[in-house]
Scaffold this motif. Sequence first.
Motif, PDB file in Angstrom:
ATOM      1  N   SER A 256       0.816  -1.218   0.000  1.00 17.29           N
ATOM      2  CA  SER A 256       0.000   0.000   0.000  1.00 17.29           C
ATOM      3  C   SER A 256       0.848   1.265   0.000  1.00 17.29           C
ATOM      4  O   SER A 256       0.317   2.368  -0.234  1.00 17.29           O
ATOM      5  N   SER A 257       2.145   1.120   0.237  1.00 11.04           N
ATOM      6  CA  SER A 257       3.001   2.307   0.218  1.00 11.04           C
ATOM      7  C   SER A 257       3.272   2.796  -1.199  1.00 11.04           C
ATOM      8  O   SER A 257       3.739   3.919  -1.384  1.00 11.04           O
ATOM      9  N   ILE A 258       2.987   1.963  -2.163  1.00  8.13           N
ATOM     10  CA  ILE A 258       3.168   2.369  -3.564  1.00  8.13           C
ATOM     11  C   ILE A 258       1.824   2.868  -4.080  1.00  8.13           C
ATOM     12  O   ILE A 258       0.863   2.101  -4.219  1.00  8.13           O
ATOM     13  N   PRO A 259       1.724   4.151  -4.342  1.00 14.31           N
ATOM     14  CA  PRO A 259       0.429   4.689  -4.769  1.00 14.31           C
ATOM     15  C   PRO A 259       0.105   4.316  -6.205  1.00 14.31           C
ATOM     16  O   PRO A 259       1.004   4.142  -7.037  1.00 14.31           O
ATOM     17  N   LEU A 260      -1.185   4.192  -6.471  1.00 14.43           N
ATOM     18  CA  LEU A 260      -1.637   3.967  -7.841  1.00 14.43           C
ATOM     19  C   LEU A 260      -1.648   5.284  -8.600  1.00 14.43           C
ATOM     20  O   LEU A 260      -2.135   6.298  -8.085  1.00 14.43           O
ATOM     21  N   ALA A 261      -1.083   5.304  -9.773  1.00 17.65           N
ATOM     22  CA  ALA A 261      -1.087   6.509 -10.596  1.00 17.65           C
ATOM     23  C   ALA A 261      -2.454   6.640 -11.240  1.00 17.65           C
ATOM     24  O   ALA A 261      -2.640   6.414 -12.442  1.00 17.65           O
ATOM     25  N   CYS A 262      -3.432   7.010 -10.385  1.00 21.79           N
ATOM     26  CA  CYS A 262      -4.814   7.072 -10.853  1.00 21.79           C
ATOM     27  C   CYS A 262      -5.625   7.883  -9.854  1.00 21.79           C
ATOM     28  O   CYS A 262      -5.258   7.984  -8.667  1.00 21.79           O
ATOM     29  N   SER A 263      -6.706   8.448 -10.301  1.00 19.90           N
ATOM     30  CA  SER A 263      -7.582   9.212  -9.423  1.00 19.90           C
ATOM     31  C   SER A 263      -8.199   8.301  -8.367  1.00 19.90           C
ATOM     32  O   SER A 263      -8.462   7.126  -8.613  1.00 19.90           O
TER      33      SER A 263
ATOM     34  N   LEU B 244      -8.808   2.671 -14.192  1.00 20.30           N
ATOM     35  CA  LEU B 244      -8.241   2.806 -15.523  1.00 20.30           C
ATOM     36  C   LEU B 244      -7.200   1.726 -15.810  1.00 20.30           C
ATOM     37  O   LEU B 244      -7.122   1.235 -16.950  1.00 20.30           O
ATOM     38  N   TRP B 245      -6.417   1.373 -14.825  1.00 22.40           N
ATOM     39  CA  TRP B 245      -5.436   0.314 -15.031  1.00 22.40           C
ATOM     40  C   TRP B 245      -6.132  -1.019 -15.310  1.00 22.40           C
ATOM     41  O   TRP B 245      -5.695  -1.786 -16.181  1.00 22.40           O
ATOM     42  N   CYS B 246      -7.191  -1.286 -14.576  1.00 22.65           N
ATOM     43  CA  CYS B 246      -7.942  -2.522 -14.826  1.00 22.65           C
ATOM     44  C   CYS B 246      -8.571  -2.500 -16.218  1.00 22.65           C
ATOM     45  O   CYS B 246      -8.595  -3.523 -16.913  1.00 22.65           O
ATOM     46  N   THR B 247      -9.059  -1.324 -16.603  1.00 22.60           N
ATOM     47  CA  THR B 247      -9.678  -1.211 -17.926  1.00 22.60           C
ATOM     48  C   THR B 247      -8.663  -1.473 -19.036  1.00 22.60           C
ATOM     49  O   THR B 247      -8.989  -2.088 -20.063  1.00 22.60           O
ATOM     50  N   SER B 248      -7.431  -1.021 -18.833  1.00 25.82           N
ATOM     51  CA  SER B 248      -6.403  -1.289 -19.853  1.00 25.82           C
ATOM     52  C   SER B 248      -6.157  -2.790 -19.988  1.00 25.82           C
ATOM     53  O   SER B 248      -5.982  -3.298 -21.107  1.00 25.82           O
TER      54      SER B 248
END
Length: 223
Positions: free
Chosen positions: A102-109, A191-195
Amino acid sequence: MAAPRQAAGTGGKKNKGTRGGRPEPQAAGDQGRRAGGPAQTRQAQRPTQAQRARERKVAAAAAPPAEPGIKIAPLWFQLVTWALSIAGLGVSTYLTITHYDSSIPLACSDTGTINCALVTHSAESMVFGVFPVAVLGLAFYVFMAAATSPWAWRLKFPTLTWVRVASVVVGIGFVLYLVYTELFTLDAICLWCTSVHVLTFLLFVLIVGGAAAGYGLRERDYS
């Protein structure tokens, strides 16, 4: 009066090939061979067209049936499917890492309809409460990256083609479930899942279409 002398060189010896001045009889076969010559002899020895046709039929019946070859996918098809699988592997690896760390943030809103964190950390992100969806996606793309490589496409192993088809059919079914969950259960989109969903759909179209074209299968059924 003295008898007239014979001319020198004549009368002392009989002509060759004569008997008492008459030609010796010759065998009819010798005359026929001389009359016909070697050309007619060779022509008589040549097989007729009907004989050649019979020989070809006998040879074809005695020869074993030819084994149908494997239809290899064109190079562009191999490279495109492999590139899509490598891209899916990269995104799935990233989602798996962020799921466990969880320390690595998702590059997403993380607010509004586009909310990757909500989707990836929801209860629906676990299959049967045990397997993270990201891990299943990672396992799927590890296999696809190997199965769609140019080396795998050139293998003469039709079973691998059907395994690829079965894998993308299961994969697209799972994608439809995840899209339904995002739209109607979570009211949020990752968005990552959508890709990953888009990549899986493209692989589904190409691999199923390739199987329909006979890629990786025996040409006997598609000639």
